[in-house]
Design a protein around this motif. Structure first.
Motif, PDB file in Angstrom:
ATOM      1  N   ARG A  95       0.810  -1.223   0.000  1.00 19.97           N
ATOM      2  CA  ARG A  95       0.000   0.000   0.000  1.00 19.97           C
ATOM      3  C   ARG A  95       0.849   1.282   0.000  1.00 19.97           C
ATOM      4  O   ARG A  95       0.303   2.386   0.143  1.00 19.97           O
ATOM      5  CB  ARG A  95      -0.941  -0.013   1.211  1.00 19.97           C
ATOM      6  CG  ARG A  95      -2.043  -1.055   1.062  1.00 19.97           C
ATOM      7  CD  ARG A  95      -2.727  -1.388   2.386  1.00 19.97           C
ATOM      8  NE  ARG A  95      -3.256  -0.249   3.093  1.00 19.97           N
ATOM      9  CZ  ARG A  95      -4.414   0.346   2.801  1.00 19.97           C
ATOM     10  NH1 ARG A  95      -5.162  -0.093   1.803  1.00 19.97           N
ATOM     11  NH2 ARG A  95      -4.845   1.372   3.509  1.00 19.97           N
ATOM     12  N   THR A  96       2.145   1.143  -0.171  1.00 26.62           N
ATOM     13  CA  THR A  96       2.999   2.328  -0.195  1.00 26.62           C
ATOM     14  C   THR A  96       2.640   3.292  -1.324  1.00 26.62           C
ATOM     15  O   THR A  96       2.613   4.516  -1.101  1.00 26.62           O
ATOM     16  CB  THR A  96       4.485   1.926  -0.269  1.00 26.62           C
ATOM     17  OG1 THR A  96       4.797   1.078   0.850  1.00 26.62           O
ATOM     18  CG2 THR A  96       5.387   3.149  -0.237  1.00 26.62           C
ATOM     19  N   PRO A  97       2.344   2.822  -2.551  1.00 31.54           N
ATOM     20  CA  PRO A  97       1.926   3.770  -3.595  1.00 31.54           C
ATOM     21  C   PRO A  97       0.700   4.581  -3.196  1.00 31.54           C
ATOM     22  O   PRO A  97       0.603   5.778  -3.505  1.00 31.54           O
ATOM     23  CB  PRO A  97       1.627   2.859  -4.786  1.00 31.54           C
ATOM     24  CG  PRO A  97       2.486   1.654  -4.578  1.00 31.54           C
ATOM     25  CD  PRO A  97       2.486   1.440  -3.094  1.00 31.54           C
ATOM     26  N   GLN A  98      -0.239   3.950  -2.477  1.00 27.26           N
ATOM     27  CA  GLN A  98      -1.424   4.679  -2.023  1.00 27.26           C
ATOM     28  C   GLN A  98      -1.059   5.727  -0.960  1.00 27.26           C
ATOM     29  O   GLN A  98      -1.662   6.803  -0.915  1.00 27.26           O
ATOM     30  CB  GLN A  98      -2.466   3.714  -1.451  1.00 27.26           C
ATOM     31  CG  GLN A  98      -3.162   2.866  -2.509  1.00 27.26           C
ATOM     32  CD  GLN A  98      -2.507   1.504  -2.667  1.00 27.26           C
ATOM     33  OE1 GLN A  98      -1.291   1.404  -2.768  1.00 27.26           O
ATOM     34  NE2 GLN A  98      -3.314   0.457  -2.670  1.00 27.26           N
ATOM     35  N   THR A  99      -0.068   5.407  -0.110  1.00 28.38           N
ATOM     36  CA  THR A  99       0.376   6.369   0.891  1.00 28.38           C
ATOM     37  C   THR A  99       0.919   7.623   0.224  1.00 28.38           C
ATOM     38  O   THR A  99       0.595   8.758   0.608  1.00 28.38           O
ATOM     39  CB  THR A  99       1.462   5.747   1.793  1.00 28.38           C
ATOM     40  OG1 THR A  99       0.940   4.583   2.446  1.00 28.38           O
ATOM     41  CG2 THR A  99       1.944   6.729   2.846  1.00 28.38           C
ATOM     42  N   VAL A 100       1.757   7.419  -0.783  1.00 25.16           N
ATOM     43  CA  VAL A 100       2.347   8.542  -1.513  1.00 25.16           C
ATOM     44  C   VAL A 100       1.247   9.370  -2.185  1.00 25.16           C
ATOM     45  O   VAL A 100       1.259  10.604  -2.133  1.00 25.16           O
ATOM     46  CB  VAL A 100       3.368   8.022  -2.541  1.00 25.16           C
ATOM     47  CG1 VAL A 100       3.852   9.144  -3.453  1.00 25.16           C
ATOM     48  CG2 VAL A 100       4.544   7.347  -1.841  1.00 25.16           C
ATOM     49  N   LYS A 101       0.293   8.699  -2.809  1.00 20.53           N
ATOM     50  CA  LYS A 101      -0.814   9.406  -3.472  1.00 20.53           C
ATOM     51  C   LYS A 101      -1.674  10.161  -2.469  1.00 20.53           C
ATOM     52  O   LYS A 101      -2.132  11.272  -2.740  1.00 20.53           O
ATOM     53  CB  LYS A 101      -1.674   8.402  -4.250  1.00 20.53           C
ATOM     54  CG  LYS A 101      -1.007   7.830  -5.495  1.00 20.53           C
ATOM     55  CD  LYS A 101      -1.912   6.810  -6.178  1.00 20.53           C
ATOM     56  CE  LYS A 101      -1.225   6.181  -7.387  1.00 20.53           C
ATOM     57  NZ  LYS A 101      -2.071   5.127  -8.005  1.00 20.53           N
ATOM     58  N   ALA A 102      -1.915   9.560  -1.311  1.00 21.83           N
ATOM     59  CA  ALA A 102      -2.736  10.217  -0.295  1.00 21.83           C
ATOM     60  C   ALA A 102      -2.074  11.504   0.191  1.00 21.83           C
ATOM     61  O   ALA A 102      -2.746  12.525   0.402  1.00 21.83           O
ATOM     62  CB  ALA A 102      -2.988   9.273   0.876  1.00 21.83           C
TER      63      ALA A 102
END
Length: 251
Positions: A95-102
């Motif tokens: 879920r790291t890509p989602q963290t960056v996007k968030a």
């Protein structure tokens, strides 16, 4: 703005559609905060640790009283559990890509809308320690026009970072501050108890970043992979990015 008190750490639950959960944010407005002046924004992954163990807000106020740094707001991004921290912060985390996007698409717009901020890349800083340092670097590499400055305390490094560095199209805009401890060659990870070597891969990362067209500061300090040592580096970190002689482009 009325719900946020200057001079104290304000905690909120921030609903994120991208991560599909509420993110606990700690927001610190300086004691002299006023909407009459624009502020830089410092985002801290592992935010609770930066405030609780690093006392970064107290360091900031002391340096402000000494007229060494300019105005800034601090926003801490908390992790829920050790397991979820790995999922959301590790270079290979699911879920790291989602963290960056968030951070880029939800948290930053909220901060810019709510407070008086510089709305330019070099007015935004992203800090992190260990795994949080990894996701901080990834955020800047993925959104160099949005966040152009990153401070990393002993980040975890692997080939995913290499790929992002290669793909980053605006590397010349970046400013990276990077430290690692000489005692991090062979130590016990506090979360898992496993032995780890962060010094060797961080030296490898150092060589890769140095070969790029990036403004870069690298240092190896006497100490290990703990806030006991990182806390002592926060003066230098804040002065590096918040020194009043730093001018803005497009501000």
């Amino acid at each position: 703005m009325s719900e946020f008190q200057p001079g104290i750490v304000n905690k909120i639950n921030f609903p994120s559609e991208i991560l599909d959960r509420d993110i606990t944010l700690s927001i610190y407005l300086p004691k002299d905060y006023t909407e009459l002046f624009k502020h830089k924004v410092v985002f801290c992954f592992d935010g609770l640790d930066f405030f609780r163990y690093g006392r970064i807000h107290q360091t900031y106020e002391r340096l402000r009283d000494e007229d060494k740094i300019e105005r800034a707001i601090f926003v801490g991004f908390h992790y829920e559990t050790v397991e979820k921290r790995r999922e959301e912060f590790h270079p290979r985390g699911e879920r790291t890509p989602q963290t960056v996007k968030a951070l880029a698409n939800e948290i930053l717009p909220y901060v810019d809308k709510t407070f008086s901020t510089f709305k330019v890349g070099n007015g935004r800083l992203v800090f992190g320690d260990s795994l949080a340092g990894s996701v901080a670097l990834m955020s800047v590499l993925c959104y160099p026009n949005v966040f152009s400055q990153v401070g990393m305390l002993s980040p975890q490094y692997d080939e995913v970072i290499d790929t992002l560095i290669d793909r980053c199209q605006f590397k010349e805009q970046l400013n990276i501050w990077h430290v690692v401890g000489l005692d991090e060659k062979d130590f016990e990870l506090p979360t898992t108890g496993k032995r780890a070597d962060f010094l060797t891969p961080n030296r490898q990362l150092n060589k890769i970043i140095e070969s790029q067209d990036i403004t870069y500061h690298y240092e190896e300090f006497e100490g290990g992979h703990r806030w006991k040592y990182w806390k002592n580096l926060l003066d230098d970190l804040l002065i590096y990015f918040l020194s009043e002689n730093i001018s803005f482009e497009n501000s």
